[in-house]
Design a protein around this motif. Structure first.
Motif, short mmCIF file in Angstrom:
data_model
loop_
_atom_site.label_atom_id
_atom_site.label_comp_id
_atom_site.label_asym_id
_atom_site.label_seq_id
_atom_site.Cartn_x
_atom_site.Cartn_y
_atom_site.Cartn_z
N THR A 146 73.11 -28.46 -30.89
CA THR A 146 74.05 -27.45 -31.45
C THR A 146 73.92 -27.13 -32.59
O THR A 146 74.12 -25.61 -33.03
CB THR A 146 75.28 -28.04 -31.16
N ASN A 147 74.05 -27.81 -33.67
CA ASN A 147 74.31 -27.60 -35.23
C ASN A 147 73.17 -26.91 -35.64
O ASN A 147 73.12 -26.36 -36.70
CB ASN A 147 74.46 -28.80 -35.81
N VAL A 148 72.09 -27.13 -35.20
CA VAL A 148 70.51 -26.88 -35.81
C VAL A 148 69.87 -25.91 -34.85
O VAL A 148 69.59 -24.57 -35.15
CB VAL A 148 69.69 -27.77 -36.26
N ALA A 177 71.22 -14.26 -21.86
CA ALA A 177 72.17 -13.47 -21.05
C ALA A 177 73.11 -12.67 -22.10
O ALA A 177 73.58 -11.42 -21.99
CB ALA A 177 72.70 -14.21 -20.08
N ALA A 178 73.59 -13.65 -23.18
CA ALA A 178 74.42 -13.08 -24.07
C ALA A 178 73.93 -11.84 -24.90
O ALA A 178 74.63 -10.84 -25.01
CB ALA A 178 74.95 -14.18 -24.95
N ARG A 179 72.63 -12.22 -25.29
CA ARG A 179 72.01 -11.05 -25.92
C ARG A 179 71.93 -9.75 -25.03
O ARG A 179 72.01 -8.61 -25.56
CB ARG A 179 70.54 -11.59 -26.36
N PRO A 211 85.48 -10.93 -24.96
CA PRO A 211 84.81 -12.13 -25.01
C PRO A 211 83.41 -11.89 -24.53
O PRO A 211 83.01 -11.27 -23.66
CB PRO A 211 85.36 -12.98 -23.89
N ILE A 212 82.58 -12.95 -25.08
CA ILE A 212 81.09 -13.00 -24.81
C ILE A 212 80.78 -14.41 -24.29
O ILE A 212 80.88 -15.38 -25.42
CB ILE A 212 80.08 -12.65 -26.10
N GLU A 213 80.31 -14.69 -23.27
CA GLU A 213 79.95 -16.22 -22.90
C GLU A 213 78.59 -16.39 -23.29
O GLU A 213 77.63 -15.83 -23.22
CB GLU A 213 79.91 -16.37 -21.04
N ILE A 214 78.67 -17.31 -24.06
CA ILE A 214 77.46 -17.99 -24.96
C ILE A 214 77.29 -19.37 -25.12
O ILE A 214 78.42 -19.93 -25.81
CB ILE A 214 76.98 -17.09 -26.15
N ASN A 263 71.76 -23.48 -24.46
CA ASN A 263 71.42 -23.10 -23.35
C ASN A 263 70.63 -21.84 -23.65
O ASN A 263 71.35 -20.83 -24.03
CB ASN A 263 72.32 -22.77 -21.98
N ARG A 264 69.41 -21.72 -23.39
CA ARG A 264 68.36 -20.61 -23.81
C ARG A 264 68.79 -19.35 -23.06
O ARG A 264 68.93 -18.43 -23.53
CB ARG A 264 66.87 -21.05 -23.76
#
Length: 245
Positions: free
Chosen positions: A111-113, A68-70, A55-58, A62-63
């Protein structure tokens, strides 16, 4: 082994896409806004014998979470081969053009864009070393302006001021992104998984999650001669698979 990051993959179509890519030999980073739910999804896949997943929390809205995920993913792999921008929200069930809340419309677009744009910009550097990088933006057939102006279209009466325009905007971004990456090995496409029975639509769709995910996986696994800058939709264009914009 090729690697893939799928946002919003702890359930429904994203989860099934993770399963199918694992079955095709990919290493899957299963993106989830809630890490605990992501881990539960991973546990389920591993219980099925699909071990190459974590899993990766993303949170795509949220910038700091995206950054953090990157950073986390960069510590795990030097190359990301596939990015599937799957996370999305519907917004309110009723979305009249003259009375929908601006706050609701903004929330959907976040979210979508904008989430898709920020995630793509954050991870594209990790994808550039891949010999066959693929970006799959999960859209909807309801994002087609051509079809929305055709009274004979089967979904002509399905209108909304937030979700549908957000997918139209996502389609436009896909075209711009594909153009910018046209002289590289990248393939960038928008994929409509079809009207699928999921939690997203209270299980009202006739399509199966298995078939929907297979459409995403097909675009994720395109070969070097595969198309880019396309709007794939078996639902809207069963004969060609390419939807009008």
């Amino acid at each position: 082994m090729k690697t893939v990051l799928i946002t919003g993959a702890n359930r429904s179509i994203g989860f099934e896409a993770a399963r199918q890519l694992l079955q095709n030999g990919y290493y899957v980073y299963l993106g989830s806004r809630d890490l605990q739910k992501g881990q539960q999804a991973v546990d389920q896949l591993q219980a099925e014998g699909l071990s190459q997943v974590e899993p990766i929390e993303i949170d795509v809205t949220n910038r700091a979470s995206i950054a953090a995920a990157r950073e986390t993913l960069g510590q795990k792999t030097q190359v990301l081969d596939v990015l599937i921008n799957n996370a999305g929200i519907l917004g309110g069930m009723s979305q009249p053009a003259l009375s929908s809340s601006i706050d609701m419309i903004k929330e959907v677009f976040e979210t979508n864009v904008f989430g898709v744009i920020e995630v793509t910009q954050a991870f594209v550097d990790l994808m550039r070393p891949s010999p066959e990088p693929r970006i799959v933006n999960v859209t909807s057939g309801l994002g087609s302006l051509t079809l929305h102006t055709d009274p004979s279209w089967k979904y002509y009466a399905v209108k909304g001021a937030a979700y549908m325009p957000s997918k139209t905007a996502l389609n436009a971004y896909t075209v711009m992104l594909a153009y910018e990456l046209r002289d590289t090995p990248f393939k960038v496409n928008a994929v409509d998984p079809g009207y699928t029975a999921t939690d997203f639509n209270h299980h009202s769709g006739p399509g199966s999650v298995t078939d929907a995910a297979a459409r995403l996986v097909k675009a994720a696994m395109l070969g070097p001669d595969g198309p880019t800058s396309q709007f794939f939709s078996d639902d809207n264009a069963p004969e060609t698979g390419i939807s009008p914009w």
